[in-house]
Design a protein around this motif. Structure first.
Motif, PDB file in Angstrom:
ATOM      1  N   ILE A  63     115.590  -5.511 165.658  1.00 54.02           N
ATOM      2  CA  ILE A  63     114.563  -5.930 164.704  1.00 54.02           C
ATOM      3  C   ILE A  63     115.241  -6.381 163.415  1.00 54.02           C
ATOM      4  CG2 ILE A  63     112.790  -4.374 165.646  1.00 54.02           C
ATOM      5  CD1 ILE A  63     113.240  -2.595 163.124  1.00 54.02           C
ATOM      6  N   SER A  64     114.499  -7.122 162.631  1.00 52.89           N
ATOM      7  CA  SER A  64     114.983  -7.515 161.303  1.00 52.89           C
ATOM      8  C   SER A  64     113.811  -7.412 160.332  1.00 52.89           C
ATOM      9  CB  SER A  64     115.542  -8.942 161.324  1.00 52.89           C
ATOM     10  OG  SER A  64     114.522  -9.854 161.665  1.00 52.89           O
ATOM     11  N   GLY A  65     114.127  -7.554 159.047  1.00 55.44           N
ATOM     12  CA  GLY A  65     113.083  -7.484 158.031  1.00 55.44           C
ATOM     13  C   GLY A  65     112.766  -6.070 157.593  1.00 55.44           C
ATOM     14  N   LEU A  66     113.732  -5.174 157.706  1.00 59.54           N
ATOM     15  CA  LEU A  66     113.516  -3.780 157.307  1.00 59.54           C
ATOM     16  C   LEU A  66     113.754  -3.661 155.802  1.00 59.54           C
ATOM     17  CD1 LEU A  66     112.807  -0.984 158.445  1.00 59.54           C
ATOM     18  CD2 LEU A  66     115.241  -0.603 158.787  1.00 59.54           C
ATOM     19  N   THR A  67     112.723  -3.256 155.088  1.00 59.10           N
ATOM     20  CA  THR A  67     112.782  -3.169 153.631  1.00 59.10           C
ATOM     21  C   THR A  67     113.941  -2.294 153.183  1.00 59.10           C
ATOM     22  OG1 THR A  67     110.396  -3.460 153.472  1.00 59.10           O
ATOM     23  CG2 THR A  67     111.493  -2.499 151.561  1.00 59.10           C
ATOM     24  N   GLY A  68     114.724  -2.847 152.252  1.00 60.23           N
ATOM     25  CA  GLY A  68     115.848  -2.127 151.679  1.00 60.23           C
ATOM     26  C   GLY A  68     117.122  -2.213 152.502  1.00 60.23           C
ATOM     27  N   VAL A  69     117.039  -2.793 153.704  1.00 60.74           N
ATOM     28  CA  VAL A  69     118.229  -2.945 154.536  1.00 60.74           C
ATOM     29  C   VAL A  69     118.571  -4.423 154.640  1.00 60.74           C
ATOM     30  CG1 VAL A  69     119.265  -2.496 156.805  1.00 60.74           C
ATOM     31  CG2 VAL A  69     117.686  -0.841 155.816  1.00 60.74           C
ATOM     32  N   ASP A  70     117.760  -5.182 155.378  1.00 61.37           N
ATOM     33  CA  ASP A  70     118.002  -6.628 155.470  1.00 61.37           C
ATOM     34  C   ASP A  70     116.828  -7.431 154.908  1.00 61.37           C
ATOM     35  OD1 ASP A  70     116.280  -6.106 157.559  1.00 61.37           O
ATOM     36  OD2 ASP A  70     117.317  -7.397 158.992  1.00 61.37           O
ATOM     37  N   ASP A  71     115.930  -6.747 154.230  1.00 64.11           N
ATOM     38  CA  ASP A  71     114.843  -7.390 153.496  1.00 64.11           C
ATOM     39  C   ASP A  71     114.853  -6.733 152.097  1.00 64.11           C
ATOM     40  OD1 ASP A  71     112.926  -9.444 153.956  1.00 64.11           O
ATOM     41  OD2 ASP A  71     111.310  -7.967 153.796  1.00 64.11           O
ATOM     42  N   PRO A  72     114.600  -7.501 151.060  1.00 59.55           N
ATOM     43  CA  PRO A  72     114.798  -6.959 149.700  1.00 59.55           C
ATOM     44  C   PRO A  72     113.764  -5.918 149.280  1.00 59.55           C
ATOM     45  CG  PRO A  72     113.807  -9.124 149.569  1.00 59.55           C
ATOM     46  CD  PRO A  72     114.144  -8.893 151.011  1.00 59.55           C
ATOM     47  N   TYR A  73     114.194  -5.076 148.364  1.00 61.22           N
ATOM     48  CA  TYR A  73     113.300  -4.207 147.599  1.00 61.22           C
ATOM     49  C   TYR A  73     113.636  -4.440 146.134  1.00 61.22           C
ATOM     50  CZ  TYR A  73     110.496  -0.547 145.731  1.00 61.22           C
ATOM     51  OH  TYR A  73     109.528   0.111 145.016  1.00 61.22           O
ATOM     52  N   GLU A  74     112.658  -4.889 145.377  1.00 55.21           N
ATOM     53  CA  GLU A  74     112.849  -5.158 143.955  1.00 55.21           C
ATOM     54  C   GLU A  74     112.443  -3.932 143.156  1.00 55.21           C
ATOM     55  OE1 GLU A  74     110.326  -8.581 143.414  1.00 55.21           O
ATOM     56  OE2 GLU A  74     111.687  -9.889 144.531  1.00 55.21           O
TER      57      GLU A  74
END
Length: 94
Positions: free
Chosen positions: A82-93
């Motif tokens: 999977i991809s798009g995991l918040t804080g891993v390969d998807d951003p957390y601002e």
């Protein structure tokens, strides 16, 4: 989820929280809201309505999240499933 999907989800949750707060109900809403503009929109909704709003940011290291992960999402992301995991390969601002 796409950025737009995440924004919509946070706005829906914010709407319900504001509705409850406007009727005197204290709502604790543990939601992953990765984008600053989404959180700002919810904050503004509360301000316009004159309802209380308090945002708390809990920063947990990815390693700890991975250890606590009952759904196995961090392992799936690490395996490339999977991809798009918040804080891993998807951003957390923050």
């Amino acid at each position: 989820f796409s950025r737009e999907d995440r924004h919509t989800n946070v706005q829906r949750i914010g709407f319900v929280a504001e509705l409850l707060a406007g009727n005197g109900v204290k709502a604790l809403v543990p939601v992953i809201a990765p984008f600053a503009d989404s959180r700002e929109a919810v904050r503004e909704r509360h301000a316009v309505a004159g309802t209380p709003y308090l945002e708390v940011h809990v920063a947990t290291p990815v390693e700890v999240c991975s250890e606590r992960d009952v759904k196995g999402l961090y392992a799936k992301q690490a395996a490339g499933e999977i991809s798009g995991l918040t804080g891993v390969d998807d951003p957390y601002e923050a």
